[in-house]
Design an enzyme around this catalytic site. Structure first.
Site, PDB file in Angstrom:
ATOM      1  N   SER A   1       0.788  -1.195  -0.030  1.00 46.71           N
ATOM      2  CA  SER A   1      -0.079  -0.085   0.202  1.00 46.71           C
ATOM      3  C   SER A   1       0.899   1.295  -0.008  1.00 46.71           C
ATOM      4  O   SER A   1       0.311   2.412  -0.304  1.00 46.71           O
ATOM      5  CB  SER A   1      -0.833  -0.093   1.138  1.00 46.71           C
ATOM      6  OG  SER A   1      -1.646  -1.102   1.465  1.00 46.71           O
TER       7      SER A   1
ATOM      8  N   HIS B   1      -1.314  -2.860  -7.015  1.00 52.06           N
ATOM      9  CA  HIS B   1      -1.879  -2.505  -5.918  1.00 52.06           C
ATOM     10  C   HIS B   1      -3.780  -2.698  -6.034  1.00 52.06           C
ATOM     11  O   HIS B   1      -4.249  -1.808  -6.507  1.00 52.06           O
ATOM     12  CB  HIS B   1      -1.772  -1.065  -5.451  1.00 52.06           C
ATOM     13  CG  HIS B   1      -2.245  -0.560  -4.118  1.00 52.06           C
ATOM     14  ND1 HIS B   1      -2.572   0.557  -3.858  1.00 52.06           N
ATOM     15  CD2 HIS B   1      -2.560  -1.298  -2.954  1.00 52.06           C
ATOM     16  CE1 HIS B   1      -3.358   0.895  -2.674  1.00 52.06           C
ATOM     17  NE2 HIS B   1      -3.030  -0.847  -2.206  1.00 52.06           N
TER      18      HIS B   1
ATOM     19  N   GLU C   1      -4.282   0.083  -8.780  1.00 54.40           N
ATOM     20  CA  GLU C   1      -3.298   1.007  -9.097  1.00 54.40           C
ATOM     21  C   GLU C   1      -1.835   0.326  -9.590  1.00 54.40           C
ATOM     22  O   GLU C   1      -1.550  -0.680  -9.063  1.00 54.40           O
ATOM     23  CB  GLU C   1      -2.960   1.674  -7.874  1.00 54.40           C
ATOM     24  CG  GLU C   1      -3.396   2.932  -7.528  1.00 54.40           C
ATOM     25  CD  GLU C   1      -2.731   3.651  -6.105  1.00 54.40           C
ATOM     26  OE1 GLU C   1      -2.204   4.839  -6.434  1.00 54.40           O
ATOM     27  OE2 GLU C   1      -3.220   3.096  -4.988  1.00 54.40           O
TER      28      GLU C   1
ATOM     29  N   ASN D   1      -3.787   5.717  -1.157  1.00 49.96           N
ATOM     30  CA  ASN D   1      -3.523   6.061   0.203  1.00 49.96           C
ATOM     31  C   ASN D   1      -2.808   7.217   0.529  1.00 49.96           C
ATOM     32  O   ASN D   1      -3.051   7.709   1.916  1.00 49.96           O
ATOM     33  CB  ASN D   1      -2.881   4.639   0.865  1.00 49.96           C
ATOM     34  CG  ASN D   1      -3.442   3.658   0.917  1.00 49.96           C
ATOM     35  OD1 ASN D   1      -4.518   3.666   1.379  1.00 49.96           O
ATOM     36  ND2 ASN D   1      -3.089   2.291   0.206  1.00 49.96           N
TER      37      ASN D   1
HETATM   38  P1  NAD Z   1      -3.236  -9.650   6.359  1.00 50.18           P
HETATM   39  O1  NAD Z   1      -2.598  -9.390   7.853  1.00 50.18           O
HETATM   40  O2  NAD Z   1      -4.839  -9.868   6.305  1.00 50.18           O
HETATM   41  O3  NAD Z   1      -2.422 -10.814   5.595  1.00 50.18           O
HETATM   42  C1  NAD Z   1      -1.027 -10.863   5.494  1.00 50.18           C
HETATM   43  C2  NAD Z   1      -0.719 -12.450   5.287  1.00 50.18           C
HETATM   44  O4  NAD Z   1       0.782 -12.268   4.904  1.00 50.18           O
HETATM   45  C3  NAD Z   1      -1.184 -13.333   6.602  1.00 50.18           C
HETATM   46  O5  NAD Z   1      -1.648 -14.410   6.070  1.00 50.18           O
HETATM   47  C4  NAD Z   1       0.432 -13.593   6.828  1.00 50.18           C
HETATM   48  O6  NAD Z   1       0.591 -14.927   7.368  1.00 50.18           O
HETATM   49  C5  NAD Z   1       1.294 -13.418   5.630  1.00 50.18           C
HETATM   50  N1  NAD Z   1       2.717 -13.344   5.733  1.00 50.18           N
HETATM   51  C6  NAD Z   1       3.356 -12.797   6.658  1.00 50.18           C
HETATM   52  N2  NAD Z   1       4.744 -13.030   6.339  1.00 50.18           N
HETATM   53  C7  NAD Z   1       4.819 -13.872   5.231  1.00 50.18           C
HETATM   54  C8  NAD Z   1       5.888 -14.670   4.713  1.00 50.18           C
HETATM   55  N3  NAD Z   1       7.263 -14.215   5.001  1.00 50.18           N
HETATM   56  N4  NAD Z   1       5.679 -15.251   3.708  1.00 50.18           N
HETATM   57  C9  NAD Z   1       4.393 -15.544   3.193  1.00 50.18           C
HETATM   58  N5  NAD Z   1       3.245 -15.049   3.882  1.00 50.18           N
HETATM   59  C10 NAD Z   1       3.456 -14.283   4.651  1.00 50.18           C
HETATM   60  O7  NAD Z   1      -2.907  -8.514   5.525  1.00 50.18           O
HETATM   61  P2  NAD Z   1      -3.585  -7.876   4.227  1.00 50.18           P
HETATM   62  O8  NAD Z   1      -4.630  -6.729   4.619  1.00 50.18           O
HETATM   63  O9  NAD Z   1      -3.801  -8.803   3.236  1.00 50.18           O
HETATM   64  O10 NAD Z   1      -2.381  -7.117   3.359  1.00 50.18           O
HETATM   65  C11 NAD Z   1      -1.366  -7.807   2.679  1.00 50.18           C
HETATM   66  C12 NAD Z   1      -0.765  -6.442   1.519  1.00 50.18           C
HETATM   67  O11 NAD Z   1      -1.695  -5.978   1.018  1.00 50.18           O
HETATM   68  C13 NAD Z   1       0.012  -5.549   2.449  1.00 50.18           C
HETATM   69  O12 NAD Z   1       0.997  -5.205   1.709  1.00 50.18           O
HETATM   70  C14 NAD Z   1      -1.189  -4.352   2.513  1.00 50.18           C
HETATM   71  O13 NAD Z   1      -0.602  -3.182   2.758  1.00 50.18           O
HETATM   72  C15 NAD Z   1      -1.572  -4.590   1.378  1.00 50.18           C
HETATM   73  N6  NAD Z   1      -3.045  -4.094   0.890  1.00 50.18           N
HETATM   74  C16 NAD Z   1      -3.937  -4.123   2.202  1.00 50.18           C
HETATM   75  C17 NAD Z   1      -5.269  -3.660   1.892  1.00 50.18           C
HETATM   76  C18 NAD Z   1      -6.420  -3.588   2.734  1.00 50.18           C
HETATM   77  O14 NAD Z   1      -7.243  -2.939   2.667  1.00 50.18           O
HETATM   78  N7  NAD Z   1      -5.989  -4.590   3.953  1.00 50.18           N
HETATM   79  C19 NAD Z   1      -5.704  -2.917   0.658  1.00 50.18           C
HETATM   80  C20 NAD Z   1      -4.641  -2.907  -0.421  1.00 50.18           C
HETATM   81  C21 NAD Z   1      -3.379  -3.377  -0.152  1.00 50.18           C
END
Ligand code: NAD
Length: 291
Positions: free
Chosen positions: A119, A140, A152, A190
């Site tokens: 993000s 993104h 994005e 963001n």
């Molecule tokens: P989340 O906490 O729901 O999931 C993250 C996952 O990554 C978890 O299942 C965790 O076990 C896994 N993980 C951690 N370390 C790891 C590794 N070394 N290898 C493999 N898996 C690993 O988080 P999320 O909301 O899905 O966010 C994930 C990414 O997406 C982040 O970079 C976040 O900024 C981005 N993002 C989030 C949103 C949102 O609204 N939540 C929107 C767009 C982008």
């Protein structure tokens, strides 16, 4: 560039949504995570969410069966290495993402395109540690991925035109719309959204309004479909704090200072919907404000 197989690293709320839309669009998907429960939860969530699309007549039962058959899961990161396209969607922490790309490198095919769903973290910096900064981009997706139309696309300083065009074609095949962003902290969505959420938390912290009055004000007074605190819970408060820190560090401007109350919620492990508590408590039938 013919992209058929897609590796998704991280099976959290974003990873499962990304796997869902790619499988429905006909790509073979391998989903990996360090946490076995995250993988089984992701497959169950995808099944439930596609079933909802079937019941609304948006997808046929045959499409659903075909999509589910295209998804495999693994705990071994190396198994996603040979995919044509890899989308990293793990926790929003630069050290975590760097370690994933470091570990993937020996297993990649020469043509593999690397992307991150980050993000806010610098695409150029993540790319510079790999052997292929020209084949590295920000990809993104918005949450929830199957519902939100926008993707994005972020160009790192070294991203080449072929990679850029290939990702635009993938976004079209997914039936989504791409917005192009340059690689500056938190990109477009963001950069604008998070300071608003952070300001809503300051408004709560300073006692200007309660959780309920802040969310209602922005829904009824600014026509936002969700209030900023409800939205923060939906995104994940850890992710919101991580993005504010990237804005604060990357742009060196005090206007991006994360609200201490946001930090406190994260320290408490009250991360929003995913932990059942944040600005609202989700453990009962209806969400109850926690302040
Ligand atoms: P989340 O906490 O729901 O999931 C993250 C996952 O990554 C978890 O299942 C965790 O076990 C896994 N993980 C951690 N370390 C790891 C590794 N070394 N290898 C493999 N898996 C690993 O988080 P999320 O909301 O899905 O966010 C994930 C990414 O997406 C982040 O970079 C976040 O900024 C981005 N993002 C989030 C949103 C949102 O609204 N939540 C929107 C767009 C982008």
């Amino acid at each position: 560039m013919d992209i058929r197989s897609v590796g998704v690293v991280g099976a959290g709320q974003m990873g499962n949504g990304i796997a869902h839309v790619f499988a429905l669009a006909g790509y073979d998907v391998i989903l990996t995570d360090v946490n076995e429960a995250a993988l089984s939860n992701a497959v169950a969530t995808i099944d439930r969410n596609i079933e909802r699309q079937v019941s609304r007549g948006k997808v046929t039962a045959d499409d659903k069966a075909a999509a589910m058959a295209r998804i495999t899961t693994t705990l071994k990161l190396a198994e996603v290495g040979p995919c044509d396209l890899i989308i990293e969607a793990a926790t929003e922490r630069e050290t975590v993402k760097q370690a994933i790309f470091d570990d993937l490198l020996p297993h990649l095919k020469p043509h593999t395109i690397l992307t991150s769903n980050t993000s806010s973290i610098s695409i150029t910096r993540l790319a510079s540690r790999t052997d292929r900064p020209e084949k590295f981009m920000g990809f993104h997706f918005m949450n929830p991925v199957p519902v939100m139309q926008l993707v994005e696309l972020i160009r790192g300083i070294a991203t080449d035109q072929e990679t850029w065009d290939a990702m635009h074609a993938v976004v079209r095949k997914l039936g989504k719309t791409a917005a192009s962003a340059e690689d500056f902290p938190a990109f477009i969505v963001n950069r604008i959204l998070m300071p608003m959420i952070n300001e809503a938390v300051y408004t709560l912290y300073e006692g200007v309004g309660s959780v309920k009055s802040i969310d209602e004000s922005m829904k009824l007074g600014a026509n936002h479909p969700m209030g900023p605190l409800e939205l923060a819970d939906f995104i994940g408060l850890d992710t919101c704090l991580a993005i504010m820190n990237v804005l604060h560090d990357g742009l060196a401007d005090t206007k991006y200072r994360p609200c201490p109350l946001l930090t406190k919620y994260v320290e408490a492990g009250w991360l929003g919907r995913k932990t059942q508590r944040g600005f609202y408590d989700y453990r009962g039938e209806t969400p109850v404000p926690t302040r």
